[in-house]
Design a protein around this motif. Structure first.
Motif, PDB file in Angstrom:
ATOM      1  N   GLY A  55       6.280   0.444   1.466  1.00 31.39           N
ATOM      2  CA  GLY A  55       7.166   0.786   2.357  1.00 31.39           C
ATOM      3  C   GLY A  55       8.266   1.436   1.408  1.00 31.39           C
ATOM      4  O   GLY A  55       9.472   1.831   2.304  1.00 31.39           O
ATOM      5  N   TYR A  56       8.414   1.280   0.265  1.00 31.38           N
ATOM      6  CA  TYR A  56       9.634   1.884  -0.672  1.00 31.38           C
ATOM      7  C   TYR A  56       8.941   2.121  -2.095  1.00 31.38           C
ATOM      8  O   TYR A  56       7.806   1.571  -2.334  1.00 31.38           O
ATOM      9  N   ILE A  57       9.636   2.654  -2.817  1.00 29.19           N
ATOM     10  CA  ILE A  57       9.412   2.697  -4.317  1.00 29.19           C
ATOM     11  C   ILE A  57      10.264   1.855  -5.217  1.00 29.19           C
ATOM     12  O   ILE A  57      11.502   2.136  -4.958  1.00 29.19           O
ATOM     13  N   THR A  58       9.576   1.225  -5.809  1.00 32.14           N
ATOM     14  CA  THR A  58      10.449   0.193  -6.863  1.00 32.14           C
ATOM     15  C   THR A  58      11.324   0.920  -7.921  1.00 32.14           C
ATOM     16  O   THR A  58      11.024   2.173  -8.189  1.00 32.14           O
ATOM     17  N   LYS A  59      12.372   0.302  -8.218  1.00 36.37           N
ATOM     18  CA  LYS A  59      13.075   0.915  -9.363  1.00 36.37           C
ATOM     19  C   LYS A  59      12.203   1.289 -10.689  1.00 36.37           C
ATOM     20  O   LYS A  59      12.505   2.202 -11.261  1.00 36.37           O
ATOM     21  N   SER A  60      11.413   0.268 -10.991  1.00 34.70           N
ATOM     22  CA  SER A  60      10.461   0.818 -11.956  1.00 34.70           C
ATOM     23  C   SER A  60       9.863   1.924 -12.076  1.00 34.70           C
ATOM     24  O   SER A  60       9.480   2.626 -12.983  1.00 34.70           O
ATOM     25  N   GLY A 112       0.055  15.329   5.432  1.00 33.01           N
ATOM     26  CA  GLY A 112       0.760  13.837   5.528  1.00 33.01           C
ATOM     27  C   GLY A 112       0.628  13.273   4.190  1.00 33.01           C
ATOM     28  O   GLY A 112      -0.219  13.418   3.240  1.00 33.01           O
ATOM     29  N   ILE A 113       1.580  12.379   3.964  1.00 27.12           N
ATOM     30  CA  ILE A 113       1.645  11.410   2.824  1.00 27.12           C
ATOM     31  C   ILE A 113       0.453  10.600   2.679  1.00 27.12           C
ATOM     32  O   ILE A 113      -0.144  10.441   1.267  1.00 27.12           O
ATOM     33  N   TRP A 114      -0.242  10.215   3.486  1.00 31.23           N
ATOM     34  CA  TRP A 114      -1.433   9.462   3.479  1.00 31.23           C
ATOM     35  C   TRP A 114      -2.593  10.253   2.527  1.00 31.23           C
ATOM     36  O   TRP A 114      -3.476   9.529   1.952  1.00 31.23           O
ATOM     37  N   GLU A 166      -3.259   9.392  -1.123  1.00 31.03           N
ATOM     38  CA  GLU A 166      -4.048   8.290  -1.722  1.00 31.03           C
ATOM     39  C   GLU A 166      -5.399   8.534  -2.358  1.00 31.03           C
ATOM     40  O   GLU A 166      -5.959   7.883  -2.726  1.00 31.03           O
ATOM     41  N   TYR A 167      -5.801   9.629  -2.005  1.00 31.45           N
ATOM     42  CA  TYR A 167      -7.101  10.288  -2.398  1.00 31.45           C
ATOM     43  C   TYR A 167      -7.049  10.072  -3.960  1.00 31.45           C
ATOM     44  O   TYR A 167      -8.172   9.554  -4.639  1.00 31.45           O
ATOM     45  N   VAL A 168      -6.087  10.719  -4.866  1.00 33.96           N
ATOM     46  CA  VAL A 168      -6.002  10.341  -6.292  1.00 33.96           C
ATOM     47  C   VAL A 168      -6.193   8.918  -6.594  1.00 33.96           C
ATOM     48  O   VAL A 168      -6.802   8.754  -7.526  1.00 33.96           O
ATOM     49  N   TYR A 169      -5.484   7.904  -5.826  1.00 34.45           N
ATOM     50  CA  TYR A 169      -5.633   6.675  -6.277  1.00 34.45           C
ATOM     51  C   TYR A 169      -7.118   6.152  -6.035  1.00 34.45           C
ATOM     52  O   TYR A 169      -7.650   5.522  -6.928  1.00 34.45           O
ATOM     53  N   ASN A 170      -7.589   6.433  -4.908  1.00 28.93           N
ATOM     54  CA  ASN A 170      -8.742   5.715  -4.563  1.00 28.93           C
ATOM     55  C   ASN A 170     -10.020   6.387  -5.274  1.00 28.93           C
ATOM     56  O   ASN A 170     -11.045   5.813  -5.249  1.00 28.93           O
ATOM     57  N   HIS A 171      -9.757   7.776  -5.863  1.00 30.12           N
ATOM     58  CA  HIS A 171     -10.823   8.326  -6.262  1.00 30.12           C
ATOM     59  C   HIS A 171     -10.454   8.794  -7.972  1.00 30.12           C
ATOM     60  O   HIS A 171     -10.726   9.826  -8.531  1.00 30.12           O
ATOM     61  N   PHE A 172      -9.769   7.775  -8.459  1.00 23.90           N
ATOM     62  CA  PHE A 172      -9.144   7.932  -9.935  1.00 23.90           C
ATOM     63  C   PHE A 172     -10.121   8.328 -10.683  1.00 23.90           C
ATOM     64  O   PHE A 172     -10.343   9.078 -11.744  1.00 23.90           O
ATOM     65  N   THR A 173     -11.420   7.282 -10.929  1.00 20.15           N
ATOM     66  CA  THR A 173     -12.452   7.346 -11.628  1.00 20.15           C
ATOM     67  C   THR A 173     -13.271   8.641 -11.603  1.00 20.15           C
ATOM     68  O   THR A 173     -13.682   9.295 -12.443  1.00 20.15           O
ATOM     69  N   ALA A 205       2.919   7.359  -6.860  1.00 20.16           N
ATOM     70  CA  ALA A 205       4.244   6.914  -6.345  1.00 20.16           C
ATOM     71  C   ALA A 205       4.077   6.957  -4.829  1.00 20.16           C
ATOM     72  O   ALA A 205       4.674   5.784  -4.114  1.00 20.16           O
ATOM     73  N   ALA A 206       3.277   7.856  -4.252  1.00 21.72           N
ATOM     74  CA  ALA A 206       3.268   8.040  -2.696  1.00 21.72           C
ATOM     75  C   ALA A 206       2.542   6.590  -2.405  1.00 21.72           C
ATOM     76  O   ALA A 206       2.544   5.931  -1.231  1.00 21.72           O
ATOM     77  N   LYS A 207       1.363   6.411  -3.418  1.00 25.29           N
ATOM     78  CA  LYS A 207       0.367   5.060  -2.800  1.00 25.29           C
ATOM     79  C   LYS A 207       1.261   3.924  -2.982  1.00 25.29           C
ATOM     80  O   LYS A 207       1.215   3.133  -1.872  1.00 25.29           O
TER      81      LYS A 207
END
Length: 339
Positions: free
Chosen positions: A229-234, A132-134, A137-144, A221-223
């Motif tokens: 609920g969407y991905i911004t144009k930027s 699943g896409i959730w 989130e591991y990469v963002y949550n454990h970036f450091t 981007a998944a985060k």
């Protein structure tokens, strides 16, 4: 008189041993700063401005750094690099010879960087289907923690190739045989370190850094999608343009063989740290920022940014192809017309 194959280096770059020592120590610290001192309050964190001394001391103590070593993050990072190494060895690709080296030999290279990217993308999609896409989130949550793992890995590779360079029958880089351990460790002592037929430098140049950069981007981007609920144009622009750059580099992988990185520079801490750690975890800063601070842009801004980037890409790619053609065949008619 026959020239010595591995002459002593009598000049220094990057400020010599002192500059080399600074790069070995300061660059990883700077990267950890960017990874751990940017958060949802600001880039850098507002806590840094409120109490910069206490903030930095809390993040750069030995005990805190020890806590950053997360076995899960280290396993994931090493697994990703290991999978890329496996694909490098087993996937098909064009086998070509590099430029003539000063020992009158040509190394053989397998060009399958683009196929490796596609293969690992398919593996990731299969994982995503089940987890699943959730899970991304591991990469963002454990970036450091992942950043720290990449730094440890970079040091390990650097020490391995430096120690291994003292074995017999090694072709050393002309700029990395000074006799000063710190400088040679940083700049790279051996020209083309191998493990059997596995070319460490060629593998490192594009795959872990550039492909890693994209996959961290995709996770970020998944985060953002999970948050909004969407991905911004930027974010779409960041993903598309940076993916274009990386895929282009992998598609024109052959052009790498005539660059200084392959033909001239030794493989040491500078290249190892840059490719295994600095590129994937610093070049993703834009995408990470957009997770914490989503930026809405108009379609006009979107179009202008796209146009400017493609103009820059055209200049970049056409000039690099010209340089590569000249290096491969400086006497060709096209090369002479460009002189």
């Amino acid at each position: 008189m026959t020239k010595e194959l591995n002459p002593k280096t009598h000049y220094y770059a990057f400020g010599g041993p002192l500059g080399a020592f600074a790069m070995i120590v300061i660059l990883p610290v700077l990267e950890l700063f960017l990874a751990s001192c940017c958060d949802q309050t600001g880039y850098p964190s507002q806590e840094l401005f409120a109490d910069w001394r206490g903030f930095l001391q809390s993040r750069f103590t030995i005990s805190h750094l020890m806590r950053l070593f997360d076995f899960g993050a280290f396993f994931i990072y090493c697994g990703f690099v290991g999978l890329l190494a496996l694909f490098y060895k087993i996937l098909p690709g064009e086998d070509v010879h590099g430029t003539l080296m000063r020992d009158k030999t040509r190394l053989k290279y397998r060009l399958n960087g683009f196929i490796s990217y596609v293969a690992i993308l398919l593996v990731a999609l299969c994982f995503l289907k089940s987890a699943g896409i959730w899970s991304l989130e591991y990469v963002y949550n454990h970036f450091t923690e992942l950043t720290f793992a990449s730094i440890v890995f970079s040091y390990a590779v650097s020490f391995f190739v430096y120690i291994n360079s003292f074995n017999s029958n090694k072709l050393l880089a002309l700029g990395g045989n000074s006799g000063n351990s710190i400088y040679d460790f940083m700049i790279g002592r051996e020209l083309n370190p191998h493990i059997g037929s596995f070319d460490i430098k060629f593998f490192t140049e594009l795959r872990p850094g550039l492909i890693g950069w994209l996959f961290i981007n995709y996770c970020l981007a998944a985060k953002q999608f999970i948050n909004l609920g969407y991905i911004t144009k930027s974010m779409v622009l960041v993903q598309f343009l940076q993916s274009w750059y990386v895929v282009d580099a992998l598609w024109y992988e052959k052009a790498l063989l005539t660059t200084m990185d392959i033909t001239t520079d030794g493989f040491g801490f500078m290249l190892a740290f840059g490719c295994y750690s600095w590129v994937p975890f610093n070049y993703t800063l834009q995408a990470r920022y957009l997770v914490d601070f989503p930026r809405t842009i108009s379609w006009l801004e979107f179009g202008i940014i796209l146009f400017v980037n493609f103009l820059g890409y055209y200049i970049f790619r056409s000039s690099n192809l010209q340089k590569n053609e000249f290096r491969e065949n400086p006497t060709s008619k096209r090369s002479k017309r460009k002189q």
